[in-house]
Design a protein around this motif. Sequence first.
Motif: not given
Length: 211
Positions: A63-65, A80-83, A96-99, A168-174
Amino acid sequence: MPLAIMLVLSMYEMLVGVFKLARRNHPRAAVRQQLHKLTATSIIVLTTFLPQLLRAVFGLFACVPLDAPVSAPYEAKAVGTFWVSHMSQQCWQGYHKALALGAGIPLVLLLCVVWPGSVLVFILRRRDGSLYSSELRHYSFLFSMYKPSAAWWEIVVIVQLSVLVAINVFAVRLGAYFGCLMLVAAFFVVFVLLGWRKPYDSTVTGTVATR
């Protein structure tokens, strides 16, 4: 795609098994051999597509803000943050929460805990030499490239792959800076701290280059 390939290969193995059963006098042994082949085929497909599967599973939590709260007369429409996979869906809201909770967490546990744990148990329970028996030849791709004392090294490979894909996946947020720092730290652990072990069997031609 992994599921489709696994299904096609499994059907092929089953057809071959039925053909062999019709020609053998020991159907029970043939059935056991075909079960080993089907299991080995499934593991090969899982191992081949593991990076893509991990990326898809970790992506459920990426997720990213977008907009930050602002004061009048300005208006922030996307606070907020979006998928990342569907930027119109706010994270931890709606489907998204259920998934993420219903599919993401079980799949993370399956790929990052259950799968390497099962491989580790499989190898450690056969350290008496039965690991290299003819009955288990279908699973030799998991340990044949390693020295007998380091037959469990495939678990290290799975863990380091999981860590690199997660970074690699979470670097978009970091962000690029912290993402690069985490990649450098991960490579330092892999090549410096773990590199001294040298688990590969030098008699296996092309192993190091292939891995």
